[in-house]
Each structure stands twice: as C-alpha cells, then as structure tokens.
Design a protein around this motif. Structure first.
Motif, mmCIF file in Angstrom:
data_model
loop_
_atom_site.group_PDB
_atom_site.id
_atom_site.type_symbol
_atom_site.label_atom_id
_atom_site.label_comp_id
_atom_site.label_asym_id
_atom_site.label_seq_id
_atom_site.Cartn_x
_atom_site.Cartn_y
_atom_site.Cartn_z
ATOM 1 N N UNK A 68 -49.732 24.042 69.249
ATOM 2 C CA UNK A 68 -49.800 23.297 67.670
ATOM 3 C C UNK A 68 -48.365 23.035 67.977
ATOM 4 N N UNK A 69 -48.570 21.581 67.093
ATOM 5 C CA UNK A 69 -46.667 20.929 66.511
ATOM 6 C C UNK A 69 -47.505 20.007 65.466
ATOM 7 N N UNK A 70 -47.352 18.850 65.840
ATOM 8 C CA UNK A 70 -47.407 17.362 64.993
ATOM 9 C C UNK A 70 -48.689 17.649 64.386
ATOM 10 N N UNK A 71 -49.520 18.134 64.699
ATOM 11 C CA UNK A 71 -51.246 18.394 64.475
ATOM 12 C C UNK A 71 -51.583 20.043 63.277
ATOM 13 N N UNK A 72 -50.300 20.323 63.276
ATOM 14 C CA UNK A 72 -50.342 21.095 62.334
ATOM 15 C C UNK A 72 -49.335 21.380 60.984
ATOM 16 N N UNK A 73 -47.736 20.664 61.355
ATOM 17 C CA UNK A 73 -46.978 21.143 60.419
ATOM 18 C C UNK A 73 -46.674 20.116 59.067
ATOM 19 N N UNK A 74 -47.449 18.840 58.901
ATOM 20 C CA UNK A 74 -46.920 17.877 57.381
ATOM 21 C C UNK A 74 -47.765 18.752 56.725
ATOM 22 N N UNK A 75 -48.374 19.597 56.197
ATOM 23 C CA UNK A 75 -48.452 19.855 55.421
ATOM 24 C C UNK A 75 -49.748 21.270 54.792
ATOM 25 N N UNK A 76 -49.560 22.919 54.017
ATOM 26 C CA UNK A 76 -50.627 23.303 54.019
ATOM 27 C C UNK A 76 -50.567 23.857 52.544
#
Length: 433
Positions: free
Chosen positions: A255-263
C-alpha cells in the motif's frame, strides 16, 4: 514488579470517585483513567486524564505539588511521549496517584484542576515518530484474500509471521477531524489505462492502535517475554483505505497512496495498566496450524495476551443527520479475532533490531469476526461492492460516501469488573478537492 496482567486497588469494582459523572460512565469510570492531550478554551495543549465527562489537568496537578517529581516532569510536557517512555512501575505509580486524588474526598480541592470535556479540544496525544500497520485479523485476511484468491486466500507466510507494513505518521488525526476524500490513480476494469480522480471505493478499517512505551535500542531485539513492558496503552484506529487505488498500486511494494492520506484515532490512551482486568488467554490455534516460532512464543503471553474487548463500527449518513436520526451499527465483534497477540507483533517488529520509540503507534490491522455481523470493513460487508448493504432508512452502501460519518467504539468487560471504554474514533468524509 507485578506481572502485567495483575490487578490492584485501582481496579476495585467498589472504587468510586467524587467526580459524580464518573459513576456509571460508559467509557471513563475511575477504573479507567486514560491519558490524553487536551486544550481548555484559550489555553495551550496539556496532558490530562479523562474521568467521567471531565478532564483532570495533570500539568496543574504537577505545579500544585500533587505528583512525585519524576512524574511531575513527564506530566508537564506538551505531548505524552516522556510519560509513555516511563518504566511500567512509574506509570503504575502515576495511575495510583491519580486514582487516589480522584477517589479520596480529602482531595476534592483538585476539582479546581478539572475541565468539562465538552469545552476542550482533544489532540493526537503523542508526537508519533513512526507508524506501522499490521494484518493480524485473520477473518479479515481470509475475507479479503478470498475476493482475489478464492482457492488460496491466505499467503503461506501468514500463520508464521505477523505481517505488517510501514505507514505514514504525519497524516494521523484525532477523532472529530474531517477526512477529505483523496485523489489518486486507479484503473477501472473496463479501461485500458489508469485514470486520476477521487476514490470511488473509500473504506474504513476497524482496528486497535497500540502505543509504544519505553522501546529498545537500535540493534537490540525485544524478547517476547518482555514485550508487554514496551506497550504503554491502546486506542481505536480507523486506517481509511482507498480500495481502488490499492488494487492498482499495491504490487510489488504494498500500500502507498491508498493508505497514507489519513488515519483517525481515538484521542485517549487507555493504559496497559487499565487493561489488566481484561486480559485473557489467547484463543487456541485451529488444529493443523503451526505453533509460533520460539521467538514469538511465551507461556505468559499465551495465557494473558488477548484482550476482552468488544469492537463496534457505526455509520451516520448525511440523510440520517438531516432527519435528526442516530447512527446505525454496521458491525460488532471481539478483539479475540486477532491471530497474533499485541506482544507478538511488538516482539516481531523489534526482532531484527529495529528500534521502537516512546509514542510510536502500531495498528493491528482490521479486526473482523467470523460472521458478517462482525466484519470490520465495507469491503467485506458488501463483498467488494458486489452486494451493497441496505440501511434502516432505505439507503444502500457499497463503500463510504461523502457526508458519511464513521464512528468506532470499543468496551472492555469481564465478570465482576467495571467495564471501561476506549472513547470514540469518528470522522466525517468531505468531498474531494
């Protein structure tokens, strides 16, 4: 030092507080005492403890001489990292001190250091140096894997190694901060080439967050029998996912941009000490599964490494909100659906000498129950979008839409004990820029 699953006077079910709202509070009775970072109106962020619908200002308590010197120094910080980094016995001493302040009527003068939680802003409590997300929810792994590999949903390494990947710490936000629908690259099945635009398959993930305590020096592994000494506490974690971006980009590096936008995380750290009454045996592995390798196997962890937590995911749509409605529950299930314990993921993370630091955050990965009423993501509930779920008001959902608010909750309970909660983890989805 007492074993990490040992209870004491701070867990006594008969213990009460002179803070009236603590009695019967669903999340924060006096048996909990979670740590967080808050801003009273007009004041800078400071460390506090939740008690009922109030927050005790630990900086003010330290300045008033109500805490031992070493604890007072850690409680004056602008983030909780120094406090998390204290040895477990000193964190336990702080818990005992705060419990005494809030239970003994002789300390009612400490009411001057209480703030109404509703009037305060809650923040991400620590300066998170690193964030790692694991994949230990075996039912989630099976459900998602089956959508891509029907005959072989779990890869061969799953039952031997706690699978994880390094995530993005800078985009972690506290409960209540809205989420902007991310833009990215995806490849529609009917297209010959990818397109760029807002995700059409936004999903939530119901996870536990694990806050690291003292940590280890670079090059020095953490033995499994000592891993609990490095777990400072827990929170809820929604590791938002853009499933269409993920399907296009995850090979070969994950995973890259699919996960790093916000948690999104719940802002209170429910300490490892508060969770002592809710420790339980790790469920036995199914017959035929391999035994954990020696560096991941400890009798104490197997006997007490699981958590008696019930996890829930709720949805409030824009239409529900406009109609004055309340959230609808999407799922409810136990944290015992984790194939690996928290201590095993900590020990594995450091097994190659990787240094963990106070305030680092680990995610368990999505925790799903064996049946659909406990699935921890819409990817599972809608079977990859093929069978959208129908809500009580007639709306349907395959994935999260703009205006939707996802709310995660969790409560720990055990016979003869006062239940405690992790507080809410919630965020509303805003349209893409």
């Amino acid at each position: 030092m007492a074993d990490w699953w040992t209870t004491d006077a701070t867990h006594d079910p008969a213990l009460t507080s002179w803070v009236e709202s603590a009695q019967g509070h669903a999340d924060f009775p006096i048996q909990n005492l979670p740590i967080g970072l808050f801003s009273p109106s007009g004041l800078a962020p400071r460390i506090g403890v939740a008690i009922g619908d109030r927050i005790l200002d630990l900086r003010a308590c330290a300045d008033a001489g109500l805490l031992p010197d070493d604890l007072a120094a850690a409680c004056r910080g602008s983030v909780v990292n120094d406090l998390l980094g204290l040895p477990a016995d000193r964190r336990r001493a702080l818990r005992h001190g705060v419990s005494g302040l809030l239970s003994d009527p002789a300390h009612r003068s400490a009411a001057a250091f209480l703030h109404a939680a509703a009037d305060c802003t809650l923040h991400v409590p620590a300066r998170i140096g690193d964030y790692t997300d694991f994949y230990v929810g075996i039912h989630h792994a099976n459900n998602v894997g089956r959508q891509f590999r029907p005959d072989n949903p779990l890869l061969p390494n799953y039952k031997y190694v706690p699978i994880g990947y390094h995530g993005r710490a800078s985009s972690i936000r506290a409960s209540g901060v809205p989420l902007r629908r991310p833009l990215g690259q995806r490849k529609p099945p009917e297209a010959d080439a990818p397109v760029v635009g807002p995700t059409t398959r936004l999903d939530y993930e119901l996870e536990l967050g694990v806050w690291i305590g003292p940590g280890n020096a670079l090059g020095t592994p953490i033995p499994i029998a000592q891993a609990a000494d490095h777990v400072a506490g827990f929170c809820l974690l929604n590791d938002w996912s853009a499933r269409d971006f993920q399907a296009w980009e995850y090979q070969p590096l994950g995973p890259f941009l699919a996960k790093n936008f916000q948690s999104t995380i719940s802002p209170w750290i429910v300490t490892a000490e508060a969770m002592a009454p809710f420790r339980m045996a790790q469920p036995a592995r199914p017959q035929g599964d391999p035994q954990p390798l020696p560096y991941l196997l400890d009798p104490g962890d197997q006997a007490h490494g699981a958590l008696a937590l019930t996890l829930e995911a709720w949805l409030l749509t824009a239409r529900m909100r406009e109609a004055g409605g309340t959230p609808v529950r999407l799922s409810r299930g136990p944290a015992t659906s984790m194939y690996w314990t928290v201590q095993q993921i900590v020990a594995h993370h450091a097994s190659n000498g990787c240094n963990l630091n106070p305030g680092d955050l680990l995610g368990t990965g999505t925790i799903s129950a064996p049946t659909s009423d406990g699935f921890g993501s819409l990817m599972e509930l809608s079977i990859g979008g093929k069978e959208p779920i129908t809500l009580p008001n007639g709306e349907t959902r395959a994935f999260v839409e703009d205006g939707d608010e996802i709310i995660l909750r969790a409560h720990a309970s055990a016979p003869g004990r006062v239940s405690i909660g992790l507080g809410e983890c919630r965020a509303m989805v805003m349209p893409a820029p």
